[in-house]
Design an enzyme around this catalytic site. Structure first.
Site, PDB file in Angstrom:
ATOM      1  N   VAL A  97       0.832  -1.205   0.000  1.00  0.00           N
ATOM      2  CA  VAL A  97       0.000   0.000   0.000  1.00  0.00           C
ATOM      3  C   VAL A  97       0.861   1.248   0.000  1.00  0.00           C
ATOM      4  CG1 VAL A  97      -0.254   0.120   2.536  1.00  0.00           C
ATOM      5  CG2 VAL A  97      -2.008   1.113   1.058  1.00  0.00           C
ATOM      6  N   GLY A 332      -5.998  -6.528   0.064  1.00  0.00           N
ATOM      7  CA  GLY A 332      -6.484  -5.572   1.046  1.00  0.00           C
ATOM      8  C   GLY A 332      -5.527  -4.404   1.151  1.00  0.00           C
ATOM      9  N   GLU A 333      -5.480  -3.794   2.323  1.00  0.00           N
ATOM     10  CA  GLU A 333      -4.614  -2.647   2.638  1.00  0.00           C
ATOM     11  C   GLU A 333      -5.060  -1.355   1.973  1.00  0.00           C
ATOM     12  OE1 GLU A 333      -0.501  -3.407   1.740  1.00  0.00           O
ATOM     13  OE2 GLU A 333      -0.430  -5.270   2.889  1.00  0.00           O
ATOM     14  N   GLY A 334      -5.854  -1.432   0.915  1.00  0.00           N
ATOM     15  CA  GLY A 334      -6.185  -0.274   0.098  1.00  0.00           C
ATOM     16  C   GLY A 334      -5.505  -0.312  -1.252  1.00  0.00           C
TER      17      GLY A 334
END
Length: 365
Positions: A97, A332-334
């Site tokens: 990210v 995930g994480e953005g």
């Protein structure tokens, strides 16, 4: 804080959307030639109640982190301590990210809303991100721990209603702070070992799909673990019988602290008429809760990508959102939201910068 935020969320502005559609018809391109980008820019005009809408910049990623009591059921092979360790990695600028945020020029804020294990020492304040470039001031950390991880949703409610509300209101508060600091678009991020299990439960609770359709392999679990994960989700829904008309109750029964906080982030942004670029499964499961609180909040949501987790597709279908990209991501994480960010910016930039047929002296059909 929750009720006034919900009350402030309004439908998209129809006159601005009509104006954006008409402007597209005058730009130097065949009508409809930009496909989904045209629909997106029209919707963002409706959100901002302005044509053209503001450029969605600067961008701010909010990564909410929490742990999960359901980890005890063996739904993931990863140790729970990895949640805290990854926070250290985010703050040091070493995660995926961070790399994508530097590329996009987005800030990164990491919020501990429910981590269960001690956090590593944070880098010194203002430490530069590795490799320099955008976001060189480094990620910011916010301590907002509601409780050290949820309870085991397979045994009891994951949260009390008060705890769920506190997490939602943390997300609202973070949204306000980021927007007050100048953010023109918020991006959802998450971290929490085991968090795809409560996400699957949320998707099944809000959409009504079978737990097997809502549950994926998360970090890539083997067949026995995957079967156990589905059984855990199914049993939890049977035990708690969450009512989708009571989103706070659903979050309390089977949600996670980061899911609740993300729902709050979405509500907070929608109340301020600022778009939220959704990441993967955790984000869209939280978006279901936000939509249950305030249906008009969907107008602020942009689906960044289609996660490889099957529950994400079920959630997007329920929300009526089409993802901008589909790369088989499930990190995930953005990360997926960051990759989609230039698409959102491009959709709006067209309305700002492309000449009309009249101004360019180009003959129309």
């Amino acid at each position: 804080m929750l009720e006034p935020t919900i009350a402030a969320i309004r439908p998209l502005d129809e006159p601005a959307m009509v104006a954006a559609g008409e402007l597209h018809g005058r730009l130097t391109k065949p009508a409809g030639s930009l496909g989904a980008l045209e629909e997106l820019s029209v919707r963002l005009a409706g959100l901002a109640a302005a044509c053209p809408p503001p450029l969605p910049e600067p961008a701010a990623v909010a990564i909410f982190a929490g742990d999960h009591g359901v980890h005890a059921q063996g739904v993931t092979p990863w140790p729970q301590e990895v949640t805290a360790q990854m926070i250290g990695n985010f703050l040091a600028g070493g995660a995926v990210v961070n790399a994508f945020a530097r590329q996009a020029g987005a800030s990164v804020t990491v919020i501990d809303v429910g981590v269960a294990t001690p956090l590593p020492p944070a880098p010194s304040a203002g430490a530069a991100a590795p490799h320099g470039g955008a976001n060189s001031a480094g990620p910011r950390f916010v301590a907002a721990n509601v409780r050290p991880g949820t309870r085991d949703l397979a045994v009891t409610a994951a949260l009390t209603r008060d705890e769920a509300r506190a997490a939602v209101e943390t997300g609202i508060r973070v949204a306000r702070e980021l927007i007050d600091a100048g953010a023109g678009i918020l991006l959802t991020g998450d971290m929490g070992i085991g968090n795809t299990t409560p996400a699957a439960a949320l998707v099944a609770a809000f959409t009504g799909v079978d737990p097997a359709e809502a549950t994926g392999r998360g970090t890539g679990v083997d067949d026995p673990t995957y079967a156990r994960k589905i059984d855990v989700v199914r049993a939890a829904l049977a035990r708690h019988a969450p009512d989708p008309a009571d989103p706070l109750g659903v979050l309390a029964a089977v949600g996670g602290l980061e899911h609740a906080a993300l729902a709050g982030l979405i509500l907070g942004a929608a109340a301020r008429r600022v778009p939220v670029l959704l990441d993967g499964l955790i984000a869209v499961s939280a978006a279901l809760a936000a939509a249950a609180f305030a249906p008009d909040a969907v107008g602020a949501m942009v689906a960044g990508h289609r996660s490889a987790e099957p529950g994400a597709t079920a959630a997007l279908r329920h929300l009526g959102l089409d993802p901008l990209i589909d790369l088989g991501l499930r990190l995930g994480e953005g990360t997926g939201a960051l990759l989609a960010l230039p698409v959102v910016t491009g959709a709006v930039r067209v309305l700002h910068e492309v000449a009309t047929f009249d101004s360019a002296g180009v003959a129309e059909k």
